[in-house]
Design a protein around this motif. Structure first.
Motif, PDB file in Angstrom:
ATOM      1  N   ARG A  59       0.837  -1.199   0.000  1.00 26.19           N
ATOM      2  CA  ARG A  59       0.000   0.000   0.000  1.00 26.19           C
ATOM      3  C   ARG A  59       0.872   1.250   0.000  1.00 26.19           C
ATOM      4  NH1 ARG A  59      -5.159   1.466   1.130  1.00 26.19           N
ATOM      5  NH2 ARG A  59      -5.426   3.541   2.045  1.00 26.19           N
ATOM      6  N   THR A  60       1.975   1.191   0.731  1.00 26.46           N
ATOM      7  CA  THR A  60       3.006   2.225   0.680  1.00 26.46           C
ATOM      8  C   THR A  60       4.227   1.626   0.003  1.00 26.46           C
ATOM      9  OG1 THR A  60       2.214   3.299   2.691  1.00 26.46           O
ATOM     10  CG2 THR A  60       4.476   3.786   1.995  1.00 26.46           C
ATOM     11  N   VAL A  61       4.579   2.123  -1.141  1.00 25.41           N
ATOM     12  CA  VAL A  61       5.703   1.600  -1.911  1.00 25.41           C
ATOM     13  C   VAL A  61       6.988   2.276  -1.436  1.00 25.41           C
ATOM     14  CG1 VAL A  61       6.704   1.394  -4.211  1.00 25.41           C
ATOM     15  CG2 VAL A  61       4.241   1.126  -3.901  1.00 25.41           C
ATOM     16  N   THR A  62       8.009   1.482  -1.189  1.00 26.81           N
ATOM     17  CA  THR A  62       9.306   2.012  -0.792  1.00 26.81           C
ATOM     18  C   THR A  62      10.283   1.892  -1.956  1.00 26.81           C
ATOM     19  OG1 THR A  62       8.939   1.377   1.511  1.00 26.81           O
ATOM     20  CG2 THR A  62      11.206   1.847   0.857  1.00 26.81           C
ATOM     21  N   VAL A  63      10.835   3.032  -2.386  1.00 27.05           N
ATOM     22  CA  VAL A  63      11.785   3.070  -3.490  1.00 27.05           C
ATOM     23  C   VAL A  63      13.138   3.496  -2.935  1.00 27.05           C
ATOM     24  CG1 VAL A  63      12.343   4.067  -5.736  1.00 27.05           C
ATOM     25  CG2 VAL A  63       9.955   3.674  -5.113  1.00 27.05           C
ATOM     26  N   ALA A  64      14.187   2.733  -3.200  1.00 25.53           N
ATOM     27  CA  ALA A  64      15.534   3.043  -2.719  1.00 25.53           C
ATOM     28  C   ALA A  64      16.492   3.073  -3.907  1.00 25.53           C
ATOM     29  CB  ALA A  64      15.997   2.029  -1.692  1.00 25.53           C
ATOM     30  N   ALA A  65      17.245   4.149  -4.011  1.00 27.45           N
ATOM     31  CA  ALA A  65      18.264   4.281  -5.053  1.00 27.45           C
ATOM     32  C   ALA A  65      19.629   4.338  -4.382  1.00 27.45           C
ATOM     33  CB  ALA A  65      18.028   5.537  -5.877  1.00 27.45           C
ATOM     34  N   GLU A  66      20.550   3.511  -4.865  1.00 33.97           N
ATOM     35  CA  GLU A  66      21.893   3.472  -4.294  1.00 33.97           C
ATOM     36  C   GLU A  66      22.901   4.036  -5.302  1.00 33.97           C
ATOM     37  OE1 GLU A  66      22.612  -0.569  -3.318  1.00 33.97           O
ATOM     38  OE2 GLU A  66      21.330  -0.545  -1.528  1.00 33.97           O
ATOM     39  N   GLY A  67      23.930   4.695  -4.743  1.00 35.30           N
ATOM     40  CA  GLY A  67      24.992   5.219  -5.598  1.00 35.30           C
ATOM     41  C   GLY A  67      24.509   6.286  -6.554  1.00 35.30           C
ATOM     42  N   VAL A  68      23.700   7.216  -6.058  1.00 32.04           N
ATOM     43  CA  VAL A  68      23.196   8.302  -6.903  1.00 32.04           C
ATOM     44  C   VAL A  68      24.303   9.353  -7.063  1.00 32.04           C
ATOM     45  CG1 VAL A  68      21.427  10.071  -7.175  1.00 32.04           C
ATOM     46  CG2 VAL A  68      20.861   7.888  -6.067  1.00 32.04           C
ATOM     47  N   ARG A  69      24.458   9.804  -8.308  1.00 29.31           N
ATOM     48  CA  ARG A  69      25.535  10.758  -8.600  1.00 29.31           C
ATOM     49  C   ARG A  69      25.014  11.823  -9.568  1.00 29.31           C
ATOM     50  NH1 ARG A  69      31.536  10.030  -9.235  1.00 29.31           N
ATOM     51  NH2 ARG A  69      32.224  11.466 -10.851  1.00 29.31           N
ATOM     52  N   VAL A  70      25.137  13.112  -9.166  1.00 27.96           N
ATOM     53  CA  VAL A  70      24.748  14.238 -10.021  1.00 27.96           C
ATOM     54  C   VAL A  70      26.029  14.907 -10.492  1.00 27.96           C
ATOM     55  CG1 VAL A  70      23.481  16.407 -10.158  1.00 27.96           C
ATOM     56  CG2 VAL A  70      22.625  14.569  -8.703  1.00 27.96           C
TER      57      VAL A  70
END
Length: 664
Positions: A59-70
């Motif tokens: 019902r609550t979706v958890t999104v995780a991003a690793e190693g994000v680079r701008v």
């Protein structure tokens, strides 16, 4: 037949289950990374890279991003990048989206985010973003969402590196959030490094990061900062923090020199003695305002309002300041001298050493060049008034001035110093020159200045008024150069008082008693008329008329002062109105520098004289001078009568000249 049909159904059911199992076994959310990177890169106008992507459905979706680079702009190296995050986690409420199409994110958490804010000497910077925006003129559709609703943002072990050469800034920032009972996490930051070439330390505690967008609730802010010798404390709330409006902030500033505030504020403060200031601050429509301010600068109190507009190409500063009591030495930085006095409390060793060097120098006039970059850094509109001028041997009662600085050009209109019932008023302009200096045009007028106030400051007596006018035109990089190259004139006159007071206190010399004795004039002789008329040509101040008439003597003078070298060369002689046995003193010569004058007898001109009448007709000013003198004083019956007598005497001498011309 029945068995065959059962096997067929098992086969048909098993194939989807098998496919689902295979999909679950080999599925990877990383397949969506290119899409996520493309959308993020387009939004930021920078390359965005993601190492891994994880999604937990529900019902609550958890999104995780690793190693994000701008990444950085194209003309910057790849490393270090503008920003990177070890792990970014967001929760998304799917039910809210299905019900009302709202994007609701209950929580975002950033682990070990790092930001590098880098600028280079050529002015390029990696923090200038070129993001996509809606075409100009297109309005948002009615009912369109302004953005997602985010509940809480947590930052764990955040770091920032800031390097900006033109600010001489190189410092590190630690960023974290702190949980609070029943409230969203508060933003906490600590900074260490250098700013404006000086050590900087700062601690900041605010409200929630996401509360910055909430204009319905005041956002708390608490800042403690030290930059070199300057400290800043700021505490209060801001109702619209992203727009910096609706502020209710209490500010405390303290330091050793207000010039140290220039890189922090953009305001071109002059050098000052140690200071402290307290007041309130707000921000609206591009203007920062400090108001209800009270404090001290050296021995002077200071208060009022300071407004800085940041909307133009450079800052525009409006200041309305006042002092109940001011020591003029504290304002010395305005004219290029070392401000304060030797016993001003709280001075640094550098300030004391600078004052000692200035005192030991041979120059009395300030020689510090004008700081043109600081003068042109902002447009300034200053109004200042001081109710009382403090200090021993200070003849002035009060001070007021209005000054405008626009494009580096200074307009003074006017500086006014109270002297009893009269005033000394100066108006003028200081315009920038191609050589980096200033061209000055100054007019000075003294109207009915109280002689008793001038003399009383030194504990002497006297009565009457002083008036006159002066004009100066010159150019240079300092007060000394402007005067040393200047042209102009000055005429002053007084009626009343006593000769001892005049010579000791108005001459500006530190050896008045010796001068009085050398002239052979009684200590309490009454002044009937005093006229000083000087011409200034290329820094040389020469007397056209210098005369003091008392009830018993006439003192006349010649010579002048080289303002460029500060070299004195004056000659004075005394004649008794009624010749006596002791009425033949030796003429004197005043030589040396303004800082170290000396008195010597003029032996070459020592000779017997028969009273002042011999020289009156030659030494008195022309009749055209009297209107100028009257402008300053208002009444000059004594000087007019003396002039008339001198004119009659001169005409008589001219008539007798042919008859006695052959006698030697």
């Amino acid at each position: 037949m029945a068995g065959r049909r059962g096997k067929r159904w098992l086969l048909l059911l098993g194939i989807p289950v098998l496919l689902a199992g295979l999909l679950a076994a080999f599925w990877s959310w990383d397949w969506f990374i290119p899409l996520a990177e493309s959308r993020a890169s387009a939004a930021l106008g920078r390359p965005v890279k993601i190492e891994h992507l994880h999604v937990k459905l529900g019902r609550t979706v958890t999104v995780a991003a690793e190693g994000v680079r701008v990444g950085n702009p194209p003309d910057f190296p790849e490393d270090p990048p503008f920003a990177q995050v070890a792990r970014a986690t967001a929760q998304v409420d799917v039910g809210a989206f299905l019900r009302s199409r709202e994007v609701v994110i209950p929580a975002i958490e950033l682990d070990r985010p790092a930001v590098n804010v880098i600028a280079r000497e050529d002015g390029s910077r990696n923090y200038a973003f070129d993001t996509l925006s809606a075409p100009k003129g297109e309005a948002a559709e009615p009912g369109a969402q302004s953005g997602p609703k985010i509940g809480a943002l947590r930052i764990n072990e955040g770091k920032a590196k800031v390097v900006i050469p033109w600010l001489r800034a190189d410092f590190d920032v630690d960023l974290n959030t702190r949980d609070r009972d029943g409230q969203e996490p508060a933003l906490v930051a600590e900074a260490r490094g250098t700013y404006a070439g000086q050590r900087i330390e700062a601690e900041f505690t605010g409200g929630s990061v996401l509360g910055l967008r909430d204009e319905t609730r005041p956002w708390p802010a608490d800042l403690r900062l030290r930059n070199g010798d300057t400290t800043l404390a700021l505490q209060g709330t801001v109702r619209e923090p992203l727009k910096l409006r609706g502020a209710d902030l209490r500010v405390e500033l303290a330091g050793k020199d207000m010039a140290d505030l220039v890189p922090l504020s953009g305001v071109p403060f002059p050098k000052t003695p140690p200071f402290r200031l307290e007041g309130k601050a707000d921000y609206a429509d591009g203007r920062v305002r400090l108001f209800d301010a009270e404090g001290k600068v050296g021995r002077s109190d200071i208060g009022g309002t300071l407004t800085v507009s940041t909307t133009g190409s450079r800052h525009d500063v409006t200041a309305d300041l006042r002092s109940r009591s001011v020591d003029l030495a504290d304002l010395g930085g305005l004219i290029g001298s070392q401000p304060g006095r030797a016993d001003t409390p709280g001075q640094t060793r550098q300030q004391r050493n600078a004052m000692a060097r200035e005192a030991a120098g041979r120059k009395l006039l300030p020689t510090t060049p004008v700081n043109m970059p600081r003068l042109t850094a902002a447009d300034v509109h200053l109004r200042y008034r001081a109710d009382r001028v403090q200090g021993r041997n200070m003849p002035f009662d009060s001070l007021s001035t209005e000054v405008d600085i626009v494009d580096g050009a200074v307009s003074i209109h006017p500086v006014s110093l109270g002297i009893g019932q009269g005033r000394l008023v100066a108006n003028g302009t200081l315009a920038p020159t191609e050589g980096g200096g200033l061209r000055a045009k100054i007019d000075v007028e003294m109207r009915r200045a109280d002689l008793s106030r001038l003399l009383g400051a030194a504990g002497a007596g006297g009565a009457g008024t002083v008036g006159g006018v002066a004009r100066l035109e010159g150019s240079g990089k300092s007060v000394s150069e402007i005067l040393g190259r200047g042209n102009g004139e000055a005429t002053f006159v007084t009626v009343g008082g006593t000769v001892s007071s005049l010579l000791v206190d108005l001459s500006g010399l530190q050896f008045g008693n010796a001068l009085l004795s050398a002239l052979g004039v009684p200590a309490r002789a009454r002044i009937e008329c005093f006229i000083a008329d000087f011409a200034l040509q290329r820094g040389a101040l020469r007397s056209r008329t210098l005369l003091l008439d008392t009830d018993a003597h006439v003192v006349t003078g010649s010579g002048g002062l080289d303002l460029g070298r500060e070299q004195l060369d004056l000659r004075l002689r005394t004649d008794a109105k009624r010749p006596t046995v002791a009425s033949l003193p030796t003429p004197i010569r005043i030589e040396g520098t303004l800082k170290d004058p000396s008195i010597q007898p003029e032996l070459a001109e020592a000779a017997a004289r028969a009273g002042a009448a011999v020289g009156l007709g030659l030494l008195f000013p022309p009749l055209a001078l009297l209107p100028t003198i009257q402008l300053g004083v208002g009444e000059n019956s004594e000087c007019e009568a003396l002039q008339a007598a001198g004119e009659r005497r001169r005409r008589g001498q001219q008539q007798q000249a042919p008859e006695g011309g052959g006698r030697r």
